[in-house]
Design an enzyme around this catalytic site. Structure first.
Site, short mmCIF file in Angstrom:
data_model
loop_
_atom_site.label_atom_id
_atom_site.label_comp_id
_atom_site.label_asym_id
_atom_site.label_seq_id
_atom_site.Cartn_x
_atom_site.Cartn_y
_atom_site.Cartn_z
N CYS A 68 -4.33 0.76 -2.31
CA CYS A 68 -4.19 -0.53 -1.64
C CYS A 68 -3.11 -1.39 -2.29
CB CYS A 68 -5.49 -1.31 -1.70
SG CYS A 68 -6.81 -0.60 -0.72
N GLU A 116 0.50 5.37 0.56
CA GLU A 116 -0.41 6.41 1.06
C GLU A 116 0.06 7.80 0.65
OE1 GLU A 116 -0.95 5.58 5.26
OE2 GLU A 116 -2.13 3.79 4.79
N ASN A 149 0.83 -1.22 0.00
CA ASN A 149 0.00 0.00 0.00
C ASN A 149 0.86 1.26 0.00
OD1 ASN A 149 0.58 -0.81 2.70
ND2 ASN A 149 -1.08 0.43 3.51
N CYS A 174 -10.96 -2.66 -4.49
CA CYS A 174 -10.07 -3.71 -5.03
C CYS A 174 -10.89 -4.85 -5.60
CB CYS A 174 -9.12 -4.21 -3.95
SG CYS A 174 -7.86 -2.99 -3.54
N GLU A 182 -3.25 -4.48 -3.08
CA GLU A 182 -3.78 -5.34 -4.14
C GLU A 182 -3.75 -4.63 -5.49
OE1 GLU A 182 -4.99 -4.74 -1.14
OE2 GLU A 182 -6.51 -6.19 -0.54
N CYS A 194 -10.74 -4.57 0.02
CA CYS A 194 -11.81 -3.57 0.10
C CYS A 194 -12.69 -3.65 -1.16
CB CYS A 194 -11.22 -2.18 0.27
SG CYS A 194 -10.53 -1.51 -1.25
N1 THU Z 1 -5.30 -1.47 2.58
C1 THU Z 1 -4.77 -2.29 1.64
O1 THU Z 1 -3.71 -2.02 1.07
N2 THU Z 1 -5.42 -3.44 1.36
C2 THU Z 1 -6.50 -3.93 2.04
O2 THU Z 1 -6.97 -5.02 1.75
C3 THU Z 1 -7.10 -3.11 3.12
C4 THU Z 1 -6.56 -1.73 3.24
C5 THU Z 1 -4.56 -0.25 2.94
C6 THU Z 1 -5.14 1.04 2.45
C7 THU Z 1 -4.55 2.02 3.46
O3 THU Z 1 -3.24 2.38 3.05
C8 THU Z 1 -4.42 1.21 4.73
O4 THU Z 1 -4.49 -0.15 4.34
C9 THU Z 1 -5.50 1.50 5.76
O5 THU Z 1 -6.76 1.38 5.20
#
Ligand code: THU
Length: 156
Positions: free
Chosen positions: A68, A59, A57, A110, A70, A107
């Site tokens: 995310c 940010e 991930n 994704c 994925e 999520c």
């Molecule tokens: N996140 C993912 O990368 N994948 C998931 O399956 C759930 C959430 C990340 C997005 C964000 O950077 C952090 O987790 C908190 O939501």
């Protein structure tokens, strides 16, 4: 027909390829950029030629821009290995400085992206995730997104 959701109590019960993908997803968490959530997520997928592509991930101070793990892996696979089918994707996550895995189930955004990739390649993508009740789940993206929106809806 959608593959049902299959639940495993222990990671050891999964097949060896799935366990290896989970291991690669865990490794990929090291490349998360998550200064805001401090939630480090990794994803690892395998292509039909055996290549493994990972993502973590990413940010941003402008929160809605966070991406995310994925989707980082899926878009990376599309950009660097065009035309290859994605067979399986595993996700793993942990909080900063925590060794133990946290639950991370894909999520909705994704799931929508996975669903379209699955439709385009005309081949299911198996997904492996760790749930809040500490179970490992194996499913496919269409099973995880029943009645998902597709481009066919616009062509009707
Ligand atoms: N996140 C993912 O990368 N994948 C998931 O399956 C759930 C959430 C990340 C997005 C964000 O950077 C952090 O987790 C908190 O939501």
């Amino acid at each position: 027909m959608s593959t049902p959701i299959i639940v495993f109590d222990h990671l050891e019960e999964l097949d060896s390829e799935s366990k290896y993908l989970v291991h690669k997803a865990k490794e990929a968490t090291a490349h998360a950029y998550a200064p805001y959530s401090k939630f480090h997520v990794g994803a690892a997928l395998v292509l039909d030629d055996g290549t493994i592509v990972t993502g973590a991930n990413q940010e941003n101070a402008s929160y809605p821009l966070c991406m995310c793990a994925e989707r980082v892996a899926l878009y990376s696979a599309a950009a660097t290995h065009p035309g290859k089918k994605i067979l399986k994707l595993a996700v793993a996550a942990h909080k900063k400085n925590h060794k133990e895995l946290s639950s991370a189930t894909c999520c909705g955004s994704c799931r929508q992206v996975l669903h379209e990739v699955e439709m385009n390649q005309n081949n299911p993508i198996e997904i492996i995730m760790y749930t809040a009740d500490k179970k490992w789940v194996k499913s496919t993206s269409s099973a995880l997104l029943p009645l998902g929106f597709t481009k066919e809806s616009m062509e009707l």
